[in-house]
Design a protein around this motif. Structure first.
Motif, PDB file in Angstrom:
ATOM      1  N   VAL A 134      -9.094  -7.336  11.386  1.00 13.18           N
ATOM      2  CA  VAL A 134      -9.216  -8.277  10.315  1.00 13.18           C
ATOM      3  C   VAL A 134      -8.574  -7.997   9.086  1.00 13.18           C
ATOM      4  O   VAL A 134      -8.478  -8.830   8.061  1.00 13.18           O
ATOM      5  N   ALA A 135      -7.657  -7.089   9.064  1.00 15.88           N
ATOM      6  CA  ALA A 135      -6.968  -6.531   7.668  1.00 15.88           C
ATOM      7  C   ALA A 135      -5.938  -5.396   8.178  1.00 15.88           C
ATOM      8  O   ALA A 135      -6.179  -4.648   9.044  1.00 15.88           O
ATOM      9  N   ARG A 136      -4.862  -5.605   7.552  1.00  9.93           N
ATOM     10  CA  ARG A 136      -3.697  -4.742   7.688  1.00  9.93           C
ATOM     11  C   ARG A 136      -3.042  -4.468   6.356  1.00  9.93           C
ATOM     12  O   ARG A 136      -2.722  -5.350   5.853  1.00  9.93           O
ATOM     13  N   THR A 137      -2.500  -3.180   6.175  1.00  9.65           N
ATOM     14  CA  THR A 137      -1.882  -2.859   4.944  1.00  9.65           C
ATOM     15  C   THR A 137      -0.564  -2.066   5.333  1.00  9.65           C
ATOM     16  O   THR A 137      -0.442  -1.021   6.085  1.00  9.65           O
ATOM     17  N   THR A 138       0.415  -2.680   4.679  1.00  9.14           N
ATOM     18  CA  THR A 138       1.781  -1.793   4.929  1.00  9.14           C
ATOM     19  C   THR A 138       2.130  -0.996   3.414  1.00  9.14           C
ATOM     20  O   THR A 138       1.976  -1.578   2.381  1.00  9.14           O
ATOM     21  N   PRO A 139       2.068   0.389   3.820  1.00 11.32           N
ATOM     22  CA  PRO A 139       1.973   1.300   2.690  1.00 11.32           C
ATOM     23  C   PRO A 139       3.571   1.072   1.938  1.00 11.32           C
ATOM     24  O   PRO A 139       4.554   0.813   2.643  1.00 11.32           O
ATOM     25  N   GLU A 140       3.434   1.466   0.681  1.00  7.44           N
ATOM     26  CA  GLU A 140       4.337   1.503  -0.337  1.00  7.44           C
ATOM     27  C   GLU A 140       5.178   2.873  -0.069  1.00  7.44           C
ATOM     28  O   GLU A 140       4.661   3.980   0.361  1.00  7.44           O
ATOM     29  N   GLN A 141       6.644   2.919  -0.146  1.00  7.74           N
ATOM     30  CA  GLN A 141       7.379   4.298  -0.177  1.00  7.74           C
ATOM     31  C   GLN A 141       8.008   4.424  -1.627  1.00  7.74           C
ATOM     32  O   GLN A 141       8.615   3.727  -1.900  1.00  7.74           O
ATOM     33  N   SER A 142       7.727   5.829  -1.942  1.00 12.72           N
ATOM     34  CA  SER A 142       8.527   6.139  -2.966  1.00 12.72           C
ATOM     35  C   SER A 142       9.671   6.940  -2.875  1.00 12.72           C
ATOM     36  O   SER A 142       9.546   7.637  -1.997  1.00 12.72           O
TER      37      SER A 142
END
Length: 430
Positions: free
Chosen positions: A403-411
Motif C-alpha cells: 500500500v506504500a513505498r518510499t525511495t530513500p534519499e542519499q546524501s
C-alpha cells in the motif's frame, strides 16, 4: 507458486537471528529460516533491515487536521486558545471539507507505516458534520487503514447544549468508542457526571471508552481516578482508555503511585501524546517549566499499558507535524528519559504492540503465522537505529498488498582531496 511474497533476511524486534517471512492469500504463511525463494512470486531482500508490525496512531483528531491558521493562528500556544479557534472554524465545516483533509492526512500516515488509527471526532455540533464525514472516510479507507472513531464532546457533555443527546446520536450513527472530557466541564461535579454518563452510554451500546482526561497542569484535576473506579464498578476492565493524563505530571508522588495502582487494577490503558503534551502544557509556568507529558516510564514500570498518539497535525493546537508515529515515539523517548538501551527498545512498543492492546486488535495484529500480513520494512537494522534515524519506511503492506513505498534519499560529501563525493550513511562505525 507456494507464496505470494517472500521477505528474505529480515530482522524482527527483539529477535537475534534473521528470518524469512512468507505471505500467501493476505496472511503470514511461514516465518522461519531458509525458505525457498523459488517458491515465491515476489522476493524482497531485507538485507538485515527491521520488519515491524504496522504502527498505530492511538489518538488523533482527523476532523481538525490541516486547518492551521484557519481562521487564525494560536498566538498563546495554549490548549484553551486552540479550543476557541477550533470553535470558530467548526462553524464552516462541510462534509467535503472534512473528508478532503482527513483523506490526505491518512495517506501521510499510511506512507509512514501507520495502518491503525483511532480518531476522536468533535460531536458538539447539532449537525454532526464532522462525524458524518468521517463515517464515510472510515469505509473508504478500509483497503489501506483501519479507522476507529470516538464520539468526542470537545466542549463538554453537560457544558454544551444538548450534549448528552448529541453523544447518544453519535453512537447511534455508528461511532466505535464513547469519549468524554470531564476536566473541561464547568464544575468538578459536572466532570464526575461526565464520566458516569460515558459509562452509561458504553454499557448501553456495548462499546469501549476513551476519554480525554485531566489534560491540564492543575494537580487538583483528578478525574482519572473516577474513571478507574467506574471501570471496576461496571466491570469494564481492559475496555477503558484515559488519554493525555497530563495532570499526572504535576501530582505529588504519593497520589501518583496510588493512582497507578488503581489503573493497573482496572486494566486501563493510557495514551500519551508527546507533540501536543509538550507544546500545550506548562504555558502558565515561568521557570522551571513542566514538560507536561504523563508519567510514561513509571506507568509502564507499574504494569499499566501505555501507547502513543500524534494527536494534532497542523491544526489550532499543534501547527507542525506530518503524521509520523516514529517521530512521536522518538520525542517520547526524549521527554520521558527513556534513553537506556532496553528502554529505547521498549519505546517501539508504544506505537506497536501496546497500541494494539489499547485498540483491542491483538487477535489480528502482529507478525505471527496465520494473522493478516500487515507489516512494514524500515531502512534500519533495529528498533534502536529506527528511533535514532527516523528512517524511511521502504515498504508498507496491508493484507499482503503493498500500500506504500518510499525511495530513500542519499546524501554525499566531497572533501578537497577526493575526486568524487562519498555517500553518507549515518550508520555507526563498524
Amino acid at each position: 507458486m507456494q507464496y505470494d511474497i517472500l521477505i528474505r533476511g529480515a530482522r524482527l524486534h527483539r529477535h537475534k537471528d534473521l528470518v524469512d517471512i512468507a505471505v500467501k492469500d493476505g496472511l503470514f504463511a511461514r516465518i522461519g529460516t531458509n525458505l525457498d525463494a523459488a517458491q515465491a512470486a515476489r522476493v524482497i531482500e531485507a538485507e538485515g533491515r527491521l520488519v515491524s508490525p504496522p504502527f498505530i496512531d492511538a489518538h488523533v483528531h482527523l476532523d481538525a487536521v490541516l486547518t492551521v491558521g484557519q481562521p487564525r493562528y494560536n498566538a498563546s500556544g495554549t490548549l484553551l486558545e486552540g479550543i476557541q479557534i477550533w470553535g470558530e472554524r467548526k462553524g464552516s465545516l462541510t462534509v467535503e471539507d472534512v473528508k478532503r483533509r482527513a483523506l490526505e492526512e491518512i495517506r501521510w500516515e499510511v506512507a509512514q507505516g501507520t495502518l491503525h488509527i483511532r480518531s476522536h471526532v468533535d460531536v458538539c455540533d447539532p449537525n454532526l458534520t464532522a462525524l458524518r464525514a468521517l463515517l464515510e472516510v472510515r469505509e473508504e479507507v478500509r483497503d489501506i487503514c483501519e479507522l476507529q472513531l470516538v464520539a468526542f464532546p470537545q466542549d463538554g457533555i453537560f457544558s454544551f447544549p444538548e450534549g448528552p443527546q448529541l453523544m447518544r446520536r453519535a453512537m447511534e450513527l455508528g461511532c466505535d468508542i464513547v469519549g468524554g472530557i470531564p476536566h473541561h466541564e464547568w464544575t468538578r461535579d459536572m466532570g464526575v457526571e461526565d464520566v458516569h454518563y460515558v459509562f452509561e452510554l458504553a454499557k448501553e451500546f456495548n462499546r469501549d471508552i476513551d476519554c480525554h482526561c485531566d489534560e491540564t497542569d492543575d494537580p487538583h484535576s483528578r478525574f482519572t481516578e473516577v474513571m478507574a473506579a467506574d471501570t471496576m464498578k461496571q466491570n469494564w476492565h481492559g475496555r477503558v482508555t484515559t488519554s493525555h493524563c497530563t495532570a499526572m505530571h504535576s501530582y505529588d508522588n504519593a497520589y501518583a503511585f496510588k493512582l497507578m495502582g488503581l489503573l493497573k487494577r482496572a486494566q486501563m490503558h493510557v495514551i500519551a501524546n508527546p507533540f501536543d503534551n509538550v507544546v500545550l502544557q506548562g504555558r502558565f509556568d515561568t521557570y522551571p517549566k513542566r514538560r507536561g507529558i504523563t508519567r510514561v516510564k513509571e506507568l509502564l514500570a507499574n504494569g499499566v499499558n501505555v501507547a502513543l498518539g500524534h494527536d494534532s497535525i497542523m491544526d489550532p493546537w499543534f501547527p507542525l507535524g506530518r503524521g509520523d508515529m516514529l517521530a512521536a515515539a522518538q520525542l517520547a523517548l526524549f521527554l520521558c528519559h527513556m534513553s537506556g538501551y532496553e528502554e529505547i527498545n521498549d519505546v517501539l512498543d508504544l506505537i506497536t504492540s501496546n497500541g494494539a492492546k489499547a485498540l483491542r486488535i491483538e487477535d489480528r495484529y502482529g507478525l505471527e503465522e496465520g494473522k493478516p500480513a500487515n507489516f512494514l520494512l524500515l531502512d534500519a537494522p533495529s528498533a534502536f537505529e529506527a528511533l535514532r534515524l527516523l528512517p524511511p519506511r521502504l515498504y508498507v503492506f496491508k493484507g499482503g498488498r503493498e500500500v506504500a513505498r518510499t525511495t530513500p534519499e542519499q546524501s554525499y560529501v566531497r572533501r578537497a582531496s577526493e575526486e568524487e563525493a562519498q555517500a553518507v550513511t549515518f550508520r555507526p562505525l563498524a
